[in-house]
Each structure stands twice: as structure tokens, then as C-alpha cells.
Write a protein that holds these residues in place. Sequence first.
Motif, short mmCIF file in Angstrom:
data_model
loop_
_atom_site.label_atom_id
_atom_site.label_comp_id
_atom_site.label_asym_id
_atom_site.label_seq_id
_atom_site.Cartn_x
_atom_site.Cartn_y
_atom_site.Cartn_z
N ASN A 124 25.46 15.00 54.04
CA ASN A 124 26.21 15.21 53.11
C ASN A 124 26.07 16.61 52.37
O ASN A 124 27.04 17.08 51.66
CB ASN A 124 26.00 13.92 52.05
N ASP A 125 24.83 16.76 52.14
CA ASP A 125 24.59 18.30 51.39
C ASP A 125 25.31 19.37 52.16
O ASP A 125 25.91 20.26 51.55
CB ASP A 125 23.21 18.48 51.32
N TYR A 126 25.29 19.28 53.42
CA TYR A 126 25.70 20.51 54.18
C TYR A 126 27.35 20.31 53.90
O TYR A 126 27.82 21.43 54.01
CB TYR A 126 25.34 20.31 55.62
N ILE A 127 27.80 19.28 54.17
CA ILE A 127 29.45 19.11 53.92
C ILE A 127 29.84 19.41 52.55
O ILE A 127 30.80 20.17 52.50
CB ILE A 127 29.67 17.53 54.11
N LYS A 128 29.14 19.24 51.71
CA LYS A 128 29.53 19.79 50.35
C LYS A 128 29.22 21.41 49.98
O LYS A 128 30.09 21.83 49.50
CB LYS A 128 28.36 19.09 49.13
N GLU A 129 28.40 21.98 50.80
CA GLU A 129 28.10 23.39 50.83
C GLU A 129 29.32 24.03 51.63
O GLU A 129 29.79 25.20 51.26
CB GLU A 129 26.87 23.75 51.41
N VAL A 130 29.82 23.27 52.43
CA VAL A 130 30.97 23.98 53.31
C VAL A 130 32.30 23.59 52.88
O VAL A 130 32.49 22.44 52.64
CB VAL A 130 30.96 23.53 54.71
N ASN A 131 32.95 24.56 52.05
CA ASN A 131 34.41 24.35 51.88
C ASN A 131 35.18 24.52 52.95
O ASN A 131 35.54 25.68 53.48
CB ASN A 131 34.76 25.42 50.69
N LEU A 132 36.09 23.61 53.24
CA LEU A 132 37.15 23.69 54.37
C LEU A 132 38.18 24.00 53.67
O LEU A 132 38.87 23.11 52.75
CB LEU A 132 37.25 22.30 55.07
N ASN A 133 39.13 25.18 53.91
CA ASN A 133 40.30 25.37 53.27
C ASN A 133 41.51 24.76 54.16
O ASN A 133 41.87 24.86 55.10
CB ASN A 133 40.29 26.85 52.94
#
Length: 164
Positions: free
Chosen positions: A155-164
Motif C-alpha cells: 500500500n505504501d508503494y502504491i501511494k508513492e507511485v502516481n498513475l496518470n
Amino acid sequence: MDLVTPGIGLIFWQTVTFLIVLFLLSKFAWKPITNALRERETSIESALRMADQAKLEMQALKADNEKLLQEARIERDRILREASQAGNALLEEARTRATEEGTRMIENAREAIVNEKKAALTEVKNLAANLSIEIAERILKHELKDSAAQQALVNDYIKEVNLN
């Protein structure tokens, strides 16, 4: 005194005998004796001339020998000088070659040292990277033993990665 003074007849006959002997000697012996003396004088003169000529020839030969000796000495000195110069040139060439070879060997050694250093650094970097990966793997395994910790990390990794 009769014994000491000669008589007229004795003087006459001695004079006649002397003149006959003188005539005979002049007619038969005088010319051969003078010819023999002239020949002897001529042969002595010619022997003296030949001796003088031989002496002059010996002096000329001696001068030629001295000249040849001098030329031989000059030639010997020239040959020795050339040999010395050739030896010095060979020695200098050998020194130059040795210096060049030494410089080339030093340069090759430096290049080999640099290459070995680079190889060692690369190996150390690879080893450090492998160690870092192993350490990270062990830490992650230790940290992520339970599934709740794994879920939180994702979940932390997903929050850091912004998918445009």
C-alpha cells in the motif's frame, strides 16, 4: 878516390843501358801499364759512383719507408678512432634501446596496474551490490514475515507511485 868516382866508360854504358831499357819499357810496357792504371782508376771511380748512387737509393728507400710507416700509423689511428666511434655508437644505441624498453615496460606495468585496479573496483562494486541485495533480501524477509506487514508495504508503494 878512384873507387868513389866512376869512370867515363861506366857512365857511358849505364846511360846506353838506361836508354835501351827506357825505350823498351816505353815501347812495350809503358802503354799497358798506363792502360791498366786508367782502367783501375775508371773502375774505382765507377765503384764510387755506384756506391754514391746506392747510398742515395738507400736514403730514398729509407724516406719511402718512413713515409709508409707514417701513413700506416695514420691509418691505424683512423681505424682505431672509427672503431671507438662505432663502439660508442653501439653503446649509445644499446642505452637508448634499454631506456625505451624500460619506459615501455613501465608504461605496460602502469596500464596493467590501472586495468587490475579497475577490475578490482568492479569486483568490489559487484560484491557490494550482491551483499546489499542479500542484506536487503534478508531484511525484507525478516520484516515481511507476516502478511499484514506485506500488505502495508504494498500500500505504501502504491501511494508513492502516481498513475496518470
